[in-house]
Write an enzyme that holds these catalytic residues in place. Sequence first.
Site, PDB file in Angstrom:
ATOM      1  N   SER A 134       0.784  -1.239   0.000  1.00  0.00           N
ATOM      2  CA  SER A 134       0.000   0.000   0.000  1.00  0.00           C
ATOM      3  C   SER A 134       0.817   1.291   0.000  1.00  0.00           C
ATOM      4  O   SER A 134       0.426   2.264  -0.648  1.00  0.00           O
ATOM      5  CB  SER A 134      -0.966   0.016   1.180  1.00  0.00           C
ATOM      6  OG  SER A 134      -0.279  -0.230   2.388  1.00  0.00           O
ATOM      7  N   HIS A 175       0.297   4.120   7.221  1.00  0.00           N
ATOM      8  CA  HIS A 175       0.480   4.689   5.880  1.00  0.00           C
ATOM      9  C   HIS A 175       1.110   6.076   5.902  1.00  0.00           C
ATOM     10  O   HIS A 175       0.757   6.918   6.733  1.00  0.00           O
ATOM     11  CB  HIS A 175      -0.877   4.754   5.163  1.00  0.00           C
ATOM     12  CG  HIS A 175      -1.422   3.385   4.879  1.00  0.00           C
ATOM     13  ND1 HIS A 175      -2.634   2.958   5.362  1.00  0.00           N
ATOM     14  CD2 HIS A 175      -0.894   2.356   4.178  1.00  0.00           C
ATOM     15  CE1 HIS A 175      -2.831   1.703   4.955  1.00  0.00           C
ATOM     16  NE2 HIS A 175      -1.787   1.319   4.239  1.00  0.00           N
ATOM     17  N   ASP A 186      -3.654   6.058  10.996  1.00  0.00           N
ATOM     18  CA  ASP A 186      -3.648   4.599  11.150  1.00  0.00           C
ATOM     19  C   ASP A 186      -2.286   4.065  11.603  1.00  0.00           C
ATOM     20  O   ASP A 186      -2.138   2.887  11.911  1.00  0.00           O
ATOM     21  CB  ASP A 186      -4.092   3.913   9.844  1.00  0.00           C
ATOM     22  CG  ASP A 186      -3.194   4.251   8.644  1.00  0.00           C
ATOM     23  OD1 ASP A 186      -2.100   4.822   8.841  1.00  0.00           O
ATOM     24  OD2 ASP A 186      -3.590   3.946   7.506  1.00  0.00           O
TER      25      ASP A 186
END
Length: 292
Positions: A52, A253, A250
């Site tokens: 990601s 990221h 989070d």
Amino acid sequence: MTCSESKVLLLVSMSALLWLLFLAFAGFVRPAPAMATSDFLYKNIFILAGQSNMAGRGGVVDNKWDGIVPFQCQPNPSILRLDAGLRWVRAAEPLHADIEHNKTSGVGPGMAFANAVKSKDSSIGVIGLVPCAVGGTNISEWMKGNHLYEQMVRRAQAALQEGGTIQAILWYQGESDTENREDAMTYKRRMVKLIADWRADLQSPNLRIIQVVLASGMGPFVGIVRRGQLGIDQPNVVSVDAMGLPLEEDGLHLTTAAQVRLGQMLANAFLNGMPSSPSTSNAQRICYPFFC
Ligand SMILES: *[C@@H]1O[C@H](CO)[C@@H](O)[C@H](O)[C@H]1NC(C)=O
Ligand SMILES: *[C@@H]1O[C@H](CO)[C@@H](O)[C@H](O)[C@H]1NC(C)=O
């Protein structure tokens, strides 16, 4: 043949000629496919792979991207991307939008990288980005024989079809391998194998790999994966450490600002060669087609 008959004949043959001319001309002015002008230009190709943080989650909150594109990530006519249908199109954020299924892509390092390379080396010409990253994937899924590996090699080969050189693979992956100790411990061995397979299958034994050393992880074993990454001692493998770059709430990221910074760090690593690597003697001069 009467005079009027030959006039008709002349008229018919002239209109036939005109029609042929029209067809021939129409063949050239058919609506151009996307980026037809750049298709056959030599490209400096960069493969973007990993999970990601390479695909980009900058500006993504609750599965929505905020749409904010910093000026360092703006499109440029000579920065292209290979889309999911293997066509070259003008690159724009989010670079991985059509590559990651069912995931929300945001800002990653790719555009900032390409713009930084261009601004530091204006002679580089066309940059072709080949996004391949998919969020949530572990390194096992990237190993040879598995779908992500095959897809990446296929896209890399397609990228080369119309001229160019793969200058580097930019790799940012490993967060998913921090969940259990066993995976974290085997990360280095798997990565070394992956690099060897890429180089063999892309027939580029010295292919440069620029790997991002983890800033975060999904589990507790980030330190072990980082140690594995930093311990890879192979020619033409450069590390860029993301530790300390700002993270989204989070805790996993990179933020948009962090991705811009990372893109610039990757650009420096690419342009400077490998000052921190023990195998500097293997560094090749970067050679651009029109200038060497
Ligand atoms: C994406 O989601 C749809 C519907 O939820 C599903 O049918 C499809 O298989 C998913 N695709 C992938 C690649 O996961
Ligand atoms: C990697 O991910 C796949 C798919 O989620 C999973 O089946 C597999 O067990 C994982 N492998 C490891 C070594 O964690």
